[in-house]
Motif scaffolding. Structure first.
Motif, short mmCIF file in Angstrom:
data_model
loop_
_atom_site.label_atom_id
_atom_site.label_comp_id
_atom_site.label_asym_id
_atom_site.label_seq_id
_atom_site.Cartn_x
_atom_site.Cartn_y
_atom_site.Cartn_z
N TRP A 199 35.82 18.34 -105.96
CA TRP A 199 35.96 17.02 -106.46
C TRP A 199 37.93 16.99 -106.62
CZ3 TRP A 199 35.73 15.51 -111.16
CH2 TRP A 199 34.59 15.52 -112.40
N SER A 200 37.65 17.99 -108.33
CA SER A 200 39.11 17.22 -108.17
C SER A 200 40.07 18.45 -108.40
CB SER A 200 39.45 17.26 -110.06
OG SER A 200 40.91 17.24 -110.61
N GLY A 201 41.34 18.32 -107.85
CA GLY A 201 42.57 19.36 -107.63
C GLY A 201 43.00 19.72 -108.55
N GLN A 202 42.52 18.84 -109.57
CA GLN A 202 43.20 19.55 -111.12
C GLN A 202 43.08 20.07 -111.66
OE1 GLN A 202 45.40 16.97 -111.45
NE2 GLN A 202 45.12 15.23 -111.00
N ARG A 203 41.61 21.26 -110.89
CA ARG A 203 41.30 21.43 -112.09
C ARG A 203 40.95 23.21 -112.06
NH1 ARG A 203 36.99 18.37 -115.58
NH2 ARG A 203 35.72 18.82 -113.93
N VAL A 204 41.89 23.11 -110.27
CA VAL A 204 41.64 24.85 -109.19
C VAL A 204 42.04 25.65 -110.56
CG1 VAL A 204 42.55 25.71 -107.74
CG2 VAL A 204 41.77 23.15 -107.27
N GLY A 205 43.19 25.45 -111.42
CA GLY A 205 43.41 26.86 -112.03
C GLY A 205 41.86 27.18 -112.89
N ARG A 264 45.33 13.09 -96.33
CA ARG A 264 45.90 14.16 -95.52
C ARG A 264 45.59 13.81 -93.75
NH1 ARG A 264 45.28 17.51 -92.92
NH2 ARG A 264 44.12 19.30 -92.78
N HIS A 265 45.14 12.37 -93.65
CA HIS A 265 44.90 12.04 -92.31
C HIS A 265 43.93 10.60 -92.58
CE1 HIS A 265 41.14 14.59 -92.56
NE2 HIS A 265 40.46 13.15 -92.33
N LEU A 266 44.27 9.86 -91.01
CA LEU A 266 43.84 8.93 -90.96
C LEU A 266 42.47 8.48 -90.67
CD1 LEU A 266 45.33 5.37 -89.62
CD2 LEU A 266 43.35 7.02 -88.77
N ALA A 325 40.78 1.41 -92.04
CA ALA A 325 40.46 2.80 -92.19
C ALA A 325 40.72 3.06 -93.33
CB ALA A 325 42.85 3.57 -91.84
N THR A 326 40.73 4.25 -93.57
CA THR A 326 40.27 5.39 -94.96
C THR A 326 41.21 6.45 -94.50
OG1 THR A 326 38.84 7.45 -94.81
CG2 THR A 326 38.94 4.36 -95.56
N PHE A 327 41.86 6.78 -95.67
CA PHE A 327 42.45 8.06 -95.82
C PHE A 327 42.38 8.59 -96.69
CE2 PHE A 327 45.20 3.91 -95.52
CZ PHE A 327 46.23 5.04 -93.68
N PRO A 328 41.37 9.64 -95.98
CA PRO A 328 40.81 10.73 -96.62
C PRO A 328 41.87 11.75 -97.81
CG PRO A 328 39.43 11.02 -94.62
CD PRO A 328 41.04 10.49 -94.18
N THR A 329 41.67 12.57 -98.65
CA THR A 329 42.68 13.07 -99.75
C THR A 329 42.38 13.96 -99.88
OG1 THR A 329 41.47 12.60 -101.57
CG2 THR A 329 43.62 11.06 -101.10
N PHE A 330 43.52 15.03 -100.00
CA PHE A 330 43.14 16.71 -100.58
C PHE A 330 41.76 17.29 -102.09
CE2 PHE A 330 46.74 18.06 -98.14
CZ PHE A 330 46.17 18.93 -97.72
N ARG A 331 40.96 17.74 -101.50
CA ARG A 331 39.46 17.39 -102.72
C ARG A 331 39.99 19.29 -102.98
NH1 ARG A 331 35.97 14.13 -103.58
NH2 ARG A 331 37.09 12.05 -103.38
N ALA A 332 39.37 19.48 -103.92
CA ALA A 332 39.96 21.03 -104.63
C ALA A 332 39.64 22.11 -103.10
CB ALA A 332 38.57 21.20 -105.78
N ARG A 333 37.89 22.05 -103.16
CA ARG A 333 37.78 22.72 -101.61
C ARG A 333 38.94 22.83 -100.83
NH1 ARG A 333 32.09 21.90 -102.51
NH2 ARG A 333 31.44 23.47 -103.96
N SER A 334 39.44 21.68 -99.95
CA SER A 334 40.18 21.58 -99.32
C SER A 334 41.54 22.52 -99.90
CB SER A 334 40.23 20.47 -97.97
OG SER A 334 40.32 19.21 -98.86
N LEU A 342 49.93 23.76 -106.87
CA LEU A 342 50.39 23.06 -106.10
C LEU A 342 48.77 22.21 -105.66
CD1 LEU A 342 51.85 25.47 -102.95
CD2 LEU A 342 53.09 23.26 -104.96
N ALA A 343 48.06 22.55 -105.50
CA ALA A 343 45.86 22.11 -105.55
C ALA A 343 46.14 20.52 -106.11
CB ALA A 343 44.99 22.82 -106.12
N ALA A 344 46.62 21.28 -107.59
CA ALA A 344 46.73 20.12 -108.44
C ALA A 344 47.68 18.99 -108.16
CB ALA A 344 47.54 20.25 -109.76
N GLU A 345 48.77 18.78 -107.61
CA GLU A 345 49.96 17.85 -106.83
C GLU A 345 49.37 17.29 -105.47
OE1 GLU A 345 54.13 19.77 -108.75
OE2 GLU A 345 53.81 20.38 -106.38
N ALA A 346 48.56 18.51 -104.88
CA ALA A 346 48.13 17.85 -103.99
C ALA A 346 47.10 16.56 -103.75
CB ALA A 346 47.74 18.71 -103.07
#
Lengths: 1085, 90
Positions: free
Chosen positions: A462-468, A499-501, A427-436, A490-494
Motif C-alpha cells: 500500500w505505501s509507495g513510501q516504503r518501496v526502498g 493514475r486515472h479516472l 468519480a474517484t482517482f485511484p493513485t499509485f500504490r506500492a505494487r503498481s 520514484l515510487a515514493a514520489e508517485a
C-alpha cells in the motif's frame, strides 16, 4: 499584479494522467513561492483537478485560471482558457462530447483516447479564449488558424509561443509570429509546465515511458529532454522570452480578462429544489407513516416521537431541505420497483425493504418515517445533531445500502428517471500504490522482470513510501544499484498521485438541469453508466447533491440466505421480527464465534469481543465502532475495554468522567470518544461550541489538508472550555487531544447502529441457520475478512456438512441438500457460466448423466469447462476418480461448445485405463486450483504425522499455560500490518483444528519477511500468550518462522504423464500457485 | 573482435565514430553565450537548446547546446557539459 512580468497560462497537473507529475496544490504552493499572482491549470482533455486547484489557490491567495489542453481529431492540440461562466459551461460541453465515444469498443476493451472535432469547439466558443497550442502539437497552418479566427474572433484567439529550450525553438517561433501577423492576432507566451519543481523531472520522464508502454531508454524522442517544463519564476520566464516581449506582456493582458471563479456558484440545483409544496408534502408523508409506526407505541414514546418529528420538520423547513428529503424518498420508491423486479413477486426476499440507510441519516425520524432508515431513532436514543441542525452549511449526507443485484439495476434506472444528461456517478482517482509503482516504474527503468516481480510480491502493497525497504528485503545488496535506488525514489514520489479516472462505488449526482453545463461527464466502463469528472470532495465543494447508493455484500448474502431458508425449510424469515435479545446469538458473540458475520468477525474484533462481552444490541453498536482508526488513534480503545471490564466485574460501578459536563456525551462509552457525534457533543457541552462550529471542527478533521484549520479550532476550544467551566488549560487541552486523536475516521453512532443491527442479524443466521448462512457466504464472495476456504473449514468444525461440486447434483449456485451445503458448479474456476447452465439444464430436463460420454454429448459443454469440472471432482460420480474423468472427457468432448443436444450421443468406449487415484494431498491441491476450497479439510492435517511431536494444534494450545514455548503449523489465512500498530504484523493461520493468532514483532517480521509474505504454509516457533485481560484470547508471539515442508505428491505429476495429449497443458501449473492467497489488509474494512 | 590493425588505427586516432564530439576551445560571455569558437569569432547565434537526460544511467547528460555562425561563415554546433568543458559536434 503590476510587479509580475509574466503569468503562466499553460500548466499540467498530475490530473493530465501520466503527463504531469505534481498535484494541483503543489503547483499552487510553488507558484505562490515564486511570486506568481495567477496561474492557469490546463490538463489534457479533462477538468478533474480543476476544483482542487481552485480550492488550493483560494486558500493561498493565488488567482486560479481554468482551462484545458484539448486534443483535436488529427492530433493537434488547442489550449482553451475560461473567460466567464458561459465559457466554463461551454468547456464542460466540449469535453463531454470529446469523451462520448471513448467507450464504444466491445465490453471490457480499454477506453480510447478522447478527441474533439474542430467544428464542435467552434460551436461552443463563447466565453473561451483559444491559444493555438503547444510546441509539438499546436496549430501551424493558415487554414485552421483562420477557421479558429472566425469561430473565436480576434479578441479570443492568440497564437501560443513556447520555448522548451529544444532545437528548432527559434525557427518555430519565428514562423508562428509570421502566422500571427498574417491572421492579425497577437502572440502569447506560455511555459507548458508539467512539474512544480525540478526534482520531479525524473518522475515525469518515467510517466512518459509508462504512458507509451515503453522504457526510459527507448522513449527518448517523446520525452521533453530537459527540465524547462518546471514551473519557474515570472522573471525567469520573461527572460526566456526576451526575444518576444509582446508575447510576455500579452500574458498579463489575457489573464486580466479571465476572471471566472470556480468556487462561486455553478448554478447547480437538484430536481426538488425550490419546490414550494415540499414542506407540506413531506409533513403529509411523515404524518401518515407516523400513525403506522407509532400508533401502537407506549404514550411516552409516542409523545417523544411526535415532538422529535415536529422539531425535525421545523429545522428542515428552515433550511429549505424538504425537497431534498422528498428526492431521496422518490429514489427509494424507484428502488422498491427495481427490488420487486429483481427479487420476483413471491419470494422470501419480497418481505425485505429495498435497501437500508447507513451513516448519520439513521438518526433522523424523518428518514425513518420516509423509509430511508430502518432504525428507530427514538427507541435507539439517537441524537440528531450531526445530521441536521439549524447551522447546517451544506446538505446532509444520506447513504443507502443495497444488495449488489438491486444496486446494479437501480443505477441505470436513476439515469433513466432523471435524464441521462442530469445524472452521473461520482468519480474517484485511484493513485499509485506500492505494487503498481514497482511494476510500472520498474519496467520503465528496464529492471529485470523477474526481480521486479519478486519485489512487488514481497511488498506490503500500500505505501509507495516504503518501496526502498521492499527492494532491500527482496534483493539484498543487489538492490543497492542506482537503478533500483531510482525505483525506490520514484515510487515514493508517485505515491498519492492520481493514475486515472474511475467510478466511485456508489455516489450519484442528480441535477435539475443538464449536468454537462457544470462539469464534464464521461461514459463509464460499465455500459449505461456515466461519471462526472470530479471526486466526492470536488462535488461537495461545488455544492452538488450526492446520493450514495452503495452495494453491500453482506446485504446480498443475507437476502440469499433468506431465499435458501425458504427453499430448504419452507420458512419465511422476517429479519425485522427477529428478537434482539436472543441468548444463543449473544453467547456466540461473547465467545467470539463470529467467523463470517458482518463487521465483528475480524481478528481485532474477535479479540475485543472476548474482552468487552457484549450483552445488548447497544453494546454491539459500540463494538462495531470501536475497531476503527479514529478510536484506535484517539487512544479510546484500551481505556474503554479496561473500564468495560471494571464495570462487568463490579456491577453498579460509576466511571468518573474527566469533567462532569462530559457525563451526558461520554457516559455511555465510559468516558471515551468512540462515535463521531461525540466530537460534536463534547465540543458543545465542554467548550460551548454551537452545532455549526462543532460541525466545522469535525469537517476540518476529516478533510485532507486541515492541520491549520484544526489548530484554529483548538484555540477556540480551550478558550471556550475555560470560559464556560473555568477549567484549567491542561484539562481543556487533554480533552481536545482526545478529539483530535479521534480525527475523522470513525463512525457516527447512527451508522454504527445500522451496521450493528446487520452484525446481529447475520450472527443470528450463523447460529440458527448455519448451513444456509455458509452457503450464501460462499456464493456472495468476495466479502468479509476470511477466504471461503476458511469459512468452510470453520463451519465444518461446527458440524456443517459441505459436499463437493457434482455434475449430477449441483446447481450453478451453491444449494442446500438435505441440510448440507452443496458447492455450486459456478464456483469452479475455468468453467464458463454458459456451459455450466447447459450442464444443469440438460440434467433437469433429461435426467441424470449416466457417464462421462453422456455428459459431454448431452450438455455440449466445451472441453475447458469439462476439464475444469473433472479436475474439481465434479465428475467423480460418473468416472470414479478425477484422473479417469479427465481422461474420458478429454476424449469425448469438443474444443468448443456446440450447444445442447446438437452433438449425437456417440456410444464410444472411452473408459479410462487403470489410473492411480489422487491421494489426499493431490485432491487438496486440485481443490485449491478448482474452487479455492479444500473440502476434505485443512491440508496441514495431512502433514501432521511428519511434524515433530512438539508441534501443537490450535485446540491443543488451549490446554497450555501462559508463556509456554510452542511450535505451531498452519495455512496463512490473513496477514495484517496495521498502520496503527507500530510495525507489528498479525497473522492468522489455520490448521485442521482451528485458527491461531500469530503476532510478529517488527524485527522478527523483517528477518522472515519473504517467508511471511510469500509462503502459503508456515511452521512457527513462539511463546504462547494468554493474558488475563484478554478474556481467554490466545496468541503466539513468534520467534522463528520457517516454511512448512510440503508433501510432494508424486501423484499430481502422474496426472500429466497419463492424461491424453491436450490435457497436459491444462494440468501443468505450479502447485504452489494453487494455494489460496491470504488476504492482506490494513485492518478493519 | 576488431583486427589488430584496425584497433591500432583507432588508437592512432585516424578513425573515429561518426559525429562523435571532440573537445573545443570556446570563450563565452557570462550567461553562457559563446563569443569565440576554436579561434573563430561568433557572428550570430542560430539556436540554443538544453539537454538533460539519461539521469537513470551511470552517465547522465546535462548539456547546453549552441548553434553558431562564425566569422568564416561556418555553422558550428557546440555544447558545454555541466562540468564546464566545451565540445563541438561534427
Amino acid at each position: 499584479m503590476s510587479s509580475t512580468p509574466y503569468i503562466e497560462l499553460h500548466a499540467h497537473s498530475a490530473f493530465s494522467f501520466l503527463d504531469g507529475a505534481s498535484l494541483p496544490e503543489e503547483l499552487v504552493a510553488a507558484a505562490v513561492e515564486h511570486g506568481h499572482s495567477a496561474l492557469a491549470q490546463t490538463d489534457h482533455d479533462n477538468l478533474s483537478g480543476a476544483m482542487e486547484f481552485a480550492q488550493a489557490a483560494k486558500g493561498l491567495g493565488l488567482r486560479a485560471i481554468h482551462g484545458c489542453e484539448l486534443s483535436l481529431s488529427g492530433g493537434s492540440h488547442l489550449t482553451l482558457l475560461v473567460e466567464d461562466a458561459s465559457g466554463w459551461a461551454n468547456l464542460c460541453r466540449i469535453l463531454t462530447i470529446a469523451h462520448a465515444e471513448t467507450r464504444s469498443g466491445p465490453p471490457g476493451a480499454p477506453a480510447t483516447p478522447p478527441e474533439s472535432q474542430l467544428q464542435t469547439v467552434l460551436e461552443h466558443s463563447k466565453g473561451i479564449v483559444c491559444l493555438t497550442g503547444c510546441a509539438d502539437h499546436g496549430i501551424r497552418d493558415d487554414s485552421t488558424a483562420r477557421q479558429l479566427l472566425e469561430g473565436f474572433g480576434s479578441d479570443h484567439l492568440r497564437v501560443e509561443l513556447q520555448r522548451p529550450l529544444r532545437r528548432g525553438d527559434r525557427e518555430r517561433n519565428r514562423l508562428l509570429e509570421q502566422l500571427a501577423s498574417r491572421i492579425g492576432v497577437p502572440t502569447v507566451a506560455t511555459g507548458n509546465v508539467h512539474i512544480h519543481n525540478r526534482s520531479r523531472g525524473p518522475l515525469q520522464d518515467a510517466f512518459v515511458a509508462i504512458r507509451l508502454r515503453s522504457t526510459l531508454d527507448a522513449s527518448e524522442p517523446q520525452r521533453r529532454g530537459n527540465r524547462s517544463h518546471t514551473l519557474s519564476t515570472p522573471q525567469a520566464m520573461a527572460a526566456r522570452f526576451a526575444d518576444h516581449p509582446q508575447a510576455v506582456a500579452e500574458t498579463l493582458e489575457l489573464a486580466g480578462r479571465l476572471d471566472f471563479d470556480l468556487t462561486s456558484s455553478l448554478g447547480y440545483r437538484h430536481p426538488r429544489e425550490g419546490d414550494l409544496d415540499a414542506d407540506r408534502e413531506l409533513a403529509a408523508v411523515c404524518g401518515s407513516a407516523f400513525e403506522t409506526r407509532y400508533g401502537q407505541a407506549r404514550p411516552h414514546l409516542r409523545a417523544e416521537a411526535k415532538a422529535r418529528l415536529e422539531e425535525e420538520l421545523r429545522v428542515i423547513a428552515g433550511l429549505g431541505l424538504a425537497g431534498f428529503f422528498l428526492l431521496h424518498r422518490d429514489l427509494l420508491e424507484l428502488a422498491r420497483d427495481v427490488a420487486a423486479e429483481v427479487r420476483g413477486p413471491d419470494t422470501a426476499r419480497a418481505l425485505l425493504p429495498p435497501g437500508r440507510g447507513r451513516g448519520s441519516s439513521v438518526s433522523s425520524i424523518v428518514c425513518h418515517l420516509t423509509g430511508l432508515s430502518h432504525v428507530d431513532p427514538i427507541a435507539n436514543g439517537l441524537q440528531l445533531g450531526r445530521f441536521l441542525n439549524d447551522d447546517l452549511s451544506s446538505t446532509p449526507d444520506i447513504d443507502l445500502d443495497f444488495p449488489r443485484d438491486i444496486r446494479a439495476k437501480l443505477i441505470p434506472r436513476v439515469h433513466e428517471r432523471y435524464g441521462k444528461d442530469r445524472t452521473a456517478l461520482v468519480a474517484t482517482f485511484p493513485t499509485f500504490r506500492a505494487r503498481s509503482a514497482i511494476r510500472q516504474i520498474g519496467a520503465a527503468l528496464s529492471l529485470p522482470a523477474a526481480d521486479i516481480e519478486r519485489v512487488a510480491r514481497a511488498s506490503e502493497g500500500w505505501s509507495g513510501q516504503r518501496v526502498g525497504d521492499d527492494i532491500k528485503a527482496a534483493l539484498g545488496d543487489r538492490g543497492e544499484s542506482p537503478r533500483w535506488q531510482w525505483l525506490a525514489r520514484l515510487a515514493a514520489e508517485a505515491h498519492g498521485l492520481p493514475r486515472h479516472l474511475s467510478q466511485h462505488p456508489g455516489g450519484m449526482i442528480v441535477a435539475a438541469q443538464p449536468l454537462t453545463a457544470c462539469c464534464p461527464v464521461v461514459p463509464s466502463a460499465m455500459e449505461g453508466r456515466r461519471i462526472v469528472q470530479w471526486d466526492k470532495d470536488s462535488c461537495s465543494d461545488a455544492g452538488f447533491l450526492k446520493i450514495d447508493l452503495l452495494g453491500l455484500g453482506m446485504l446480498s448474502a443475507v437476502e440469499r440466505c433468506i431465499e435458501l431458508v425458504w427453499e430448504s425449510r419452507r420458512e419465511r424469515l422476517d429479519l425485522s421480527q427477529l428478537p434482539l435479545d436472543d441468548k444463543p446469538t449473544f453467547e456466540a458473540i461473547r465467545k467470539a464465534e463470529t467467523t463470517g458475520v458482518f463487521q465483528i468477525e475480524s481478528r481485532a474484533q474477535m479479540s475485543s469481543l472476548l474482552r468487552t462481552q457484549p450483552q445488548t444490541i447497544d453494546d454491539i453498536t459500540i463494538q462495531v465502532a470501536i475497531v476503527r482508526p479514529g478510536p484506535i488513534q484517539g487512544g479510546a480503545v484500551n481505556p474503554y475495554i479496561r473500564r468495560r471490564r471494571l464495570v462487568l466485574e463490579n456491577p453498579g460501578l460509576k466511571i468518573e468522567m474527566p469533567h462532569p459536563s462530559l457525563e451526558a456525551a461520554l457516559g455511555e462509552t465510559l468516558g471515551t470518544i468512540i462515535f463521531q457525534d461525540q466530537v460534536l457533543e463534547v465540543s458543545a457541552a465542554f467548550a460551548g461550541f454551537t452545532t455549526g462550529e462543532a460541525e466545522g471542527l469535525r469537517r476540518a478533521m476529516s478533510r485532507k489538508r486541515s492541520s491549520a484549520a484544526v489548530e484554529a479550532y483548538r484555540l477556540r476550544f480551550i478558550a471556550g472550555a475555560q470560559q464556560l467551566h473555568g477549567v484549567n488549560e491542561r484539562l481543556a487541552s487533554e480533552v481536545f487531544t482526545m478529539i483530535r486523536g479521534f480525527s475523522g475516521f470513525g463512525f457516527p453512532k447512527a451508522h454504527a447502529a445500522a451496521f450493528g443491527l446487520l452484525a446481529y442479524q447475520s450472527t443470528w443466521l450463523r447460529v440458527h441457520r448455519p448451513a444456509e448462512f455458509l452457503c450464501a457466504l460462499i456464493d456472495e464472495q468476495p466479502m468479509g475478512f476470511y477466504p471461503p476456504d476458511s469459512l468452510v473449514h470453520e463451519a465444518q468444525r461446527r458440524g456443517v456438512k459441505v459436499l463437493p461440486p457434482d455434475t449430477n447434483l449441483s446447481r450453478a449456485d451453491s444449494t442446500i441438500e438435505e441440510g448440507a451445503v452443496r458447492i455450486g458448479l459456478n464456483r469452479v474456476k475455468g468453467a464458463s457460466s454458459e456451459c455450466v447452465a447447459a450442464v444443469v439444464a440438460q440434467r433437469l430436463t433429461g435426467g441424470p448423466y449416466s457417464d462421462s460420454a453422456d455428459l459431454a454429448s448431452r450438455s455440449g459443454a466445451a472441453r475447458p469447462t469439462l476439464e475444469a469440472l473433472a479436475w474439481a471432482g465434479a465428475c467423480d460420480s460418473l468416472a470414479g476418480s478425477r484422473r479417469a474423468a479427465l481422461w474420458e472427457l478429454g476424449a469425448a468432448s469438443l474444443s468448443q461448445a456446440v450447444g445442447e443436444n446438437l452433438q449425437l450421443a456417440l456410444p464410444l468406449g472411452i473408459d479410462a485405463p487403470e489410473l492411480n487415484a489422487l491421494d489426499a494431498w493431490g485432491r487438496a491441491v486440485a481443490d485449491y486450483s478448482a474452487t479455492g476450497i479444500a473440502i476434505e479439510g485443512n491440508p496441514v492435517g495431512l502433514s501432521r504425522a511428519k511434524l515433530s511431536t512438539s508441534t501443537v494444534t490450535a485446540t491443543g494450545l488451549a490446554e497450555l499455560p501462559d508463556r509456554a514455548r510452542v511450535t505451531v503449523a498452519g495455512l496463512v489465512v490473513v496477514r495484517q500490518r496495521p498502520q496503527t500498530a507500530g510495525g507489528i504484523v498479525f497473522l492468522l493461520i489455520e490448521d485442521e483444528t482451528g485458527t491461531i493468532n500469530i503476532v510478529l514483532r517488527k524485527e522478527v517480521y523483517e528477518r522472515h519477511r519473504l517467508e511471511v509474505r510469500t509462503e502459503p504454509m508456515l511452521l512457527i516457533d513462539g511463546i504462547l500468550e494468554r493474558p488475563a485481560a484478554a478474556g481467554g484470547g490466545i496468541s503466539v508471539l513468534a520467534t522463528q518462522i520457517n516454511r512448512l515442508p510440503r508433501e510432494q505428491p508424486a501423484s499430481t505429476t502422474v496426472k500429466a504423464d497419463f492424461a491424453p495429449e491436450p490435457l497436459v497443458e491444462a494440468a501443468a501449473a505450479d502447485r504452489a500457485e494453487h494455494f489460496p492467497r491470504a488476504s492482506s489488509s490494513r485492518g478493519g474494512r | 573482435m576488431p583486427s589488430p590493425s584496425r584497433s591500432r588505427r583507432i588508437r592512432q586516432n585516424t578513425v573515429r565514430r561518426f559525429g562523435e564530439p571532440i573537445a573545443a576551445k570556446v570563450k563565452a560571455r557570462e550567461g553562457g553565450r559563446p563569443e569565440i569558437v576554436n579561434g573563430q569569432p561568433v557572428e550570430a547565434i542560430r539556436d540554443t537548446w538544453l539537454v538533460e537526460d539519461r539521469w537513470w544511467t551511470a552517465a547522465p547528460i546535462r548539456r547546453r547546446y549552441w548553434q553558431v555562425v562564425t566569422a568564416s561563415g561556418a555553422v558550428k554546433t557546440i555544447y558545454r557539459e555541466a562540468g564546464g568543458r566545451w565540445y563541438a559536434h561534427g
